[in-house]
Design a protein around this motif. Structure first.
Motif, short mmCIF file in Angstrom:
data_model
loop_
_atom_site.label_atom_id
_atom_site.label_comp_id
_atom_site.label_asym_id
_atom_site.label_seq_id
_atom_site.Cartn_x
_atom_site.Cartn_y
_atom_site.Cartn_z
N VAL A 59 2.56 4.87 9.43
CA VAL A 59 3.16 3.60 9.00
C VAL A 59 3.92 3.01 10.18
O VAL A 59 4.04 3.63 11.24
N THR B 268 4.69 8.74 2.20
CA THR B 268 5.14 8.44 3.57
C THR B 268 6.33 9.30 3.93
O THR B 268 6.39 9.90 5.01
N GLN C 80 4.08 -5.56 3.49
CA GLN C 80 3.26 -4.37 3.68
C GLN C 80 4.12 -3.15 3.97
O GLN C 80 3.84 -2.04 3.49
N ASP C 81 5.19 -3.35 4.78
CA ASP C 81 6.09 -2.23 5.06
C ASP C 81 6.71 -1.70 3.77
O ASP C 81 6.82 -0.48 3.57
N ALA D 183 8.51 0.40 7.97
CA ALA D 183 8.17 1.08 6.71
C ALA D 183 8.82 2.46 6.64
O ALA D 183 9.29 2.89 5.58
N ASP E 284 4.24 0.32 1.91
CA ASP E 284 3.96 1.61 2.54
C ASP E 284 5.11 2.60 2.43
O ASP E 284 4.95 3.79 2.74
#
Length: 317
Positions: free
Chosen positions: A241, A214, A205-206, A245, A209
């Motif tokens: 985040v 970001t 997920q990091d 991330a 993201d």
């Protein structure tokens, strides 16, 4: 900043002072040595660094301090140190964690000169935790000795730098950016030195993201707040985040880290301030400290690499 100095040959006064300043202590009757105690403490709200020189034998029994407590022995020994299942002796050159923040500990000081560094455990969380979200549990150190001699040396150098160049320096200790950066450096050095529960590798997920949006949110937040004592956790929260991330986004898109980018922005602010300043009213050191740079040589090297001239050349140009 709070500073404190104590120097006495009276063992009764010393025992009372140590018990009030730290925790319950007992100086044995007939202790060898002159009975002299010399203590200096320099502190900011989240960190204190004490240098102690005790020329006698003393036992200690310390209730949980709620702080990470590190000990670096310069001379002499600390014997029969115990907490939980740990039993250990420390000698010259050792740097150790005396106990987790929630555990009591006991032992004996044997005519030792040593350093006690205490820091708020929240500093570890700010360096290692997910940005902007409460931790399911605080970061914990899982061993009381550093995992390698190199890690121990780095931690000792960091403590010495913070003590001599920040906390003991009246000019720098009142600069919030410099203090914030230095205490985060100490927390990062502690995490690098001791085994701990912090997870630093990015998850799937990091990685997902860590996209350009970001990075744009993080860069905008840094550019708008360079005069604030920012933490990596605060920047990650602004970008919505995790810290992992955020770090991955900076590596992927800029080949740098959030704190290196923040340092670059502050260097640019220092450059503008030097251009605008009157050399009769300020100095390079004052401007550097205002923007979080405490080491003159390092500041000058960074400045010359970025602008092709020295800070003093800009100030007096």
């Amino acid at each position: 900043m709070n500073s404190m100095v104590f120097d006495s040959h009276d063992l009764g006064m010393t025992e009372d002072f140590l018990s009030r300043a730290y925790a319950r202590m007992h100086i044995g009757s007939g202790s060898p040595g002159t009975g002299r105690a010399r203590i200096r403490r320099d502190a900011v709200p989240s960190v204190s660094i004490d240098e102690l020189d005790l020329d006698f034998e003393m036992s200690y029994s310390v209730t949980p301090l709620g702080r990470i407590c590190l000990c670096m022995v310069h001379e002499g020994t600390i014997q029969d140190h115990a907490f939980g299942d740990v039993r250990d002796d420390f000698g010259s050159g050792d740097v150790v964690m005396l106990a987790p923040p929630d555990q009591p500990y006991t032992g004996r000081i044997c005519a030792a000169r040593y350093n006690i560094t205490m820091l708020d455990p929240q500093l570890l969380n700010e360096v290692a935790a997910a940005g902007g979200e409460p931790l399911s549990e605080p970061v914990r150190l899982t061993g009381h000795r550093p995992h390698s001699p190199a890690a121990a040396r780095h931690l000792k150098n960091t403590i010495g730098y913070l003590r001599d160049n920040v906390l003991a320096n009246p000019m720098t200790v009142d600069e919030p950016l410099l203090v914030s950066t230095s205490t985060q450096l100490l927390a990062a050095s502690v995490l690098a030195a001791f085994p701990n529960t912090a997870r630093t590798d990015p998850t799937a997920q990091d990685r997902s993201d860590a996209h350009s949006a970001t990075l744009r949110r993080a860069v905008a937040y840094i550019d708008d707040h360079p005069d604030q004592p920012l933490t990596v956790a605060e920047i990650a929260a602004a970008a919505h985040v995790t810290i992992r991330a955020l770090q991955y986004a900076f590596r992927r898109h800029l080949d740098t880290t959030p704190l290196t980018y923040l340092r670059r922005v502050r260097l640019a602010q220092a450059h503008r301030a030097l251009h605008a300043a009157d050399a009769a009213d300020t100095t390079v050191a004052v401007v550097a400290a205002r923007w979080g740079f405490s080491h003159p040589g390092r500041f000058a090297a960074l400045y010359r690499a970025a602008y092709g001239t020295s800070p003093s050349g800009t100030l007096h140009g």
